[in-house]
Write a protein that holds these residues in place. Sequence first.
Motif, PDB file in Angstrom:
ATOM      1  N   PHE A  12       4.432  -9.577  14.122  1.00 30.40           N
ATOM      2  CA  PHE A  12       3.807  -8.717  16.260  1.00 30.40           C
ATOM      3  C   PHE A  12       4.111  -7.846  15.756  1.00 30.40           C
ATOM      4  N   ASP A  13       4.836  -6.935  15.002  1.00 37.92           N
ATOM      5  CA  ASP A  13       5.806  -5.433  14.917  1.00 37.92           C
ATOM      6  C   ASP A  13       4.942  -4.723  13.658  1.00 37.92           C
ATOM      7  N   SER A  14       4.482  -3.627  14.576  1.00 37.77           N
ATOM      8  CA  SER A  14       3.269  -3.104  13.266  1.00 37.77           C
ATOM      9  C   SER A  14       3.409  -2.726  11.998  1.00 37.77           C
ATOM     10  N   SER A  15       5.012  -2.517  12.006  1.00 41.62           N
ATOM     11  CA  SER A  15       5.274  -1.926  11.052  1.00 41.62           C
ATOM     12  C   SER A  15       5.161  -3.118   9.957  1.00 41.62           C
ATOM     13  N   ALA A  16       5.712  -4.276  10.376  1.00 40.60           N
ATOM     14  CA  ALA A  16       5.676  -5.723   9.536  1.00 40.60           C
ATOM     15  C   ALA A  16       3.828  -6.026   9.224  1.00 40.60           C
ATOM     16  N   HIS A  17       3.198  -6.013  10.183  1.00 42.57           N
ATOM     17  CA  HIS A  17       1.944  -6.062  10.143  1.00 42.57           C
ATOM     18  C   HIS A  17       1.208  -4.673   8.991  1.00 42.57           C
ATOM     19  N   THR A  18       1.778  -3.557   9.035  1.00 40.53           N
ATOM     20  CA  THR A  18       0.863  -3.030   7.943  1.00 40.53           C
ATOM     21  C   THR A  18       1.554  -3.011   6.572  1.00 40.53           C
ATOM     22  N   GLU A  19       2.790  -3.702   6.661  1.00 42.86           N
ATOM     23  CA  GLU A  19       3.356  -3.553   5.278  1.00 42.86           C
ATOM     24  C   GLU A  19       2.593  -5.402   4.209  1.00 42.86           C
ATOM     25  N   ILE A  20       2.717  -6.344   5.389  1.00 40.57           N
ATOM     26  CA  ILE A  20       2.258  -7.472   4.457  1.00 40.57           C
ATOM     27  C   ILE A  20       0.782  -7.242   4.299  1.00 40.57           C
ATOM     28  N   LEU A  21       0.001  -6.338   4.731  1.00 43.95           N
ATOM     29  CA  LEU A  21      -1.742  -6.571   4.088  1.00 43.95           C
ATOM     30  C   LEU A  21      -1.592  -4.783   3.185  1.00 43.95           C
ATOM     31  N   GLU A  22      -0.685  -4.494   3.178  1.00 44.74           N
ATOM     32  CA  GLU A  22      -0.628  -3.654   2.591  1.00 44.74           C
ATOM     33  C   GLU A  22      -0.666  -5.172   0.869  1.00 44.74           C
ATOM     34  N   ARG A  23       0.880  -5.408   1.151  1.00 51.34           N
ATOM     35  CA  ARG A  23       1.280  -6.272  -0.354  1.00 51.34           C
ATOM     36  C   ARG A  23      -0.029  -6.700  -0.552  1.00 51.34           C
ATOM     37  N   MET A  24      -0.467  -7.891   0.284  1.00 47.46           N
ATOM     38  CA  MET A  24      -1.964  -7.751  -0.158  1.00 47.46           C
ATOM     39  C   MET A  24      -2.927  -7.564  -0.760  1.00 47.46           C
ATOM     40  N   GLU A  25      -2.783  -6.116  -1.104  1.00 54.78           N
ATOM     41  CA  GLU A  25      -3.327  -5.160  -1.790  1.00 54.78           C
ATOM     42  C   GLU A  25      -3.019  -5.122  -3.330  1.00 54.78           C
ATOM     43  N   ASN A  26      -1.888  -5.038  -3.522  1.00 53.79           N
ATOM     44  CA  ASN A  26      -1.149  -6.039  -4.792  1.00 53.79           C
ATOM     45  C   ASN A  26      -1.850  -7.128  -5.491  1.00 53.79           C
ATOM     46  N   ILE A  27      -2.211  -8.070  -4.224  1.00 56.51           N
ATOM     47  CA  ILE A  27      -2.388  -9.622  -5.191  1.00 56.51           C
ATOM     48  C   ILE A  27      -4.060  -9.360  -5.610  1.00 56.51           C
ATOM     49  N   GLN A  28      -4.200  -9.762  -7.171  1.00 58.32           N
ATOM     50  CA  GLN A  28      -5.292  -9.197  -7.828  1.00 58.32           C
ATOM     51  C   GLN A  28      -5.690 -11.160  -7.665  1.00 58.32           C
ATOM     52  N   GLU A  29      -7.141 -11.423  -8.022  1.00 55.18           N
ATOM     53  CA  GLU A  29      -7.442 -12.091  -7.716  1.00 55.18           C
ATOM     54  C   GLU A  29      -6.537 -13.329  -9.573  1.00 55.18           C
ATOM     55  N   HIS A  30      -6.589 -12.941 -10.864  1.00 55.57           N
ATOM     56  CA  HIS A  30      -5.872 -13.135 -11.581  1.00 55.57           C
ATOM     57  C   HIS A  30      -4.490 -13.261 -11.462  1.00 55.57           C
ATOM     58  N   SER A  31      -3.948 -13.263  -9.919  1.00 55.80           N
ATOM     59  CA  SER A  31      -2.421 -12.354 -10.080  1.00 55.80           C
ATOM     60  C   SER A  31      -1.881 -14.115 -10.422  1.00 55.80           C
ATOM     61  N   ILE A  32      -0.761 -13.939 -11.785  1.00 51.72           N
ATOM     62  CA  ILE A  32      -0.286 -15.382 -11.619  1.00 51.72           C
ATOM     63  C   ILE A  32       1.293 -15.409 -10.900  1.00 51.72           C
ATOM     64  N   PRO A  33       1.376 -16.296  -9.931  1.00 51.87           N
ATOM     65  CA  PRO A  33       2.358 -16.967  -9.329  1.00 51.87           C
ATOM     66  C   PRO A  33       3.703 -17.316 -10.417  1.00 51.87           C
ATOM     67  N   LEU A  34       4.608 -16.973  -9.417  1.00 51.92           N
ATOM     68  CA  LEU A  34       6.248 -17.156 -10.379  1.00 51.92           C
ATOM     69  C   LEU A  34       6.255 -18.677 -10.302  1.00 51.92           C
ATOM     70  N   TRP A  35       5.445 -19.398  -9.334  1.00 56.36           N
ATOM     71  CA  TRP A  35       6.390 -20.732  -9.205  1.00 56.36           C
ATOM     72  C   TRP A  35       4.654 -21.008  -8.517  1.00 56.36           C
ATOM     73  N   GLY A  36       4.796 -22.569  -8.588  1.00 56.42           N
ATOM     74  CA  GLY A  36       4.015 -23.382  -8.240  1.00 56.42           C
ATOM     75  C   GLY A  36       2.463 -22.889  -8.438  1.00 56.42           C
ATOM     76  N   GLU A  37       1.711 -24.697  -8.357  1.00 56.79           N
ATOM     77  CA  GLU A  37      -0.070 -24.638  -8.449  1.00 56.79           C
ATOM     78  C   GLU A  37      -0.825 -23.578  -7.864  1.00 56.79           C
ATOM     79  N   MET A  38      -1.031 -22.864  -6.880  1.00 58.62           N
ATOM     80  CA  MET A  38      -1.989 -22.246  -6.238  1.00 58.62           C
ATOM     81  C   MET A  38      -2.380 -20.954  -6.905  1.00 58.62           C
TER      82      MET A  38
END
Length: 149
Positions: A5-31
Amino acid sequence: MKSLFDSSAHTEILERMENIQEHSIPLWGEMNAAKMFAHCCGPLKVSLGKLELEKPNFMMKFMLSFFRASLYDDKPWKKGLPTTKEYKITQDTNFGSSKKELIDLINEFHAKKDQTTWPVHPYFGSFTPEQWGMMQYKHLDHHFIQFGV
């Protein structure tokens, strides 16, 4: 704990999403990234009343009550925690549409920051608006860390 709900956290989450690409490799897990985005839509849909989870039996609900506070405290979640079946993504998922759906849900959730009444969670009961905001941030943060962002 930060809140979606905090505007700064909302913006941060959306900006971090942009750094995840289709072929990004997870550090753990199967997804892969597309499945992770689709998975992250589930809790947001529950909070927005767009997805109903199967109600647990009394014993399961009792056991889950011990983990309730960990949903919104500032302690990181462990890697590989189990998830409810409604949040498991087993089918192939389109990266672009999963990402767009997640962005739309994040924005819709954030826009309701002044809402005072929220659905009762079928597993954990009632949450305050503050707890809902922290819980949603923490879930997204957990999975974005999974992908190194």
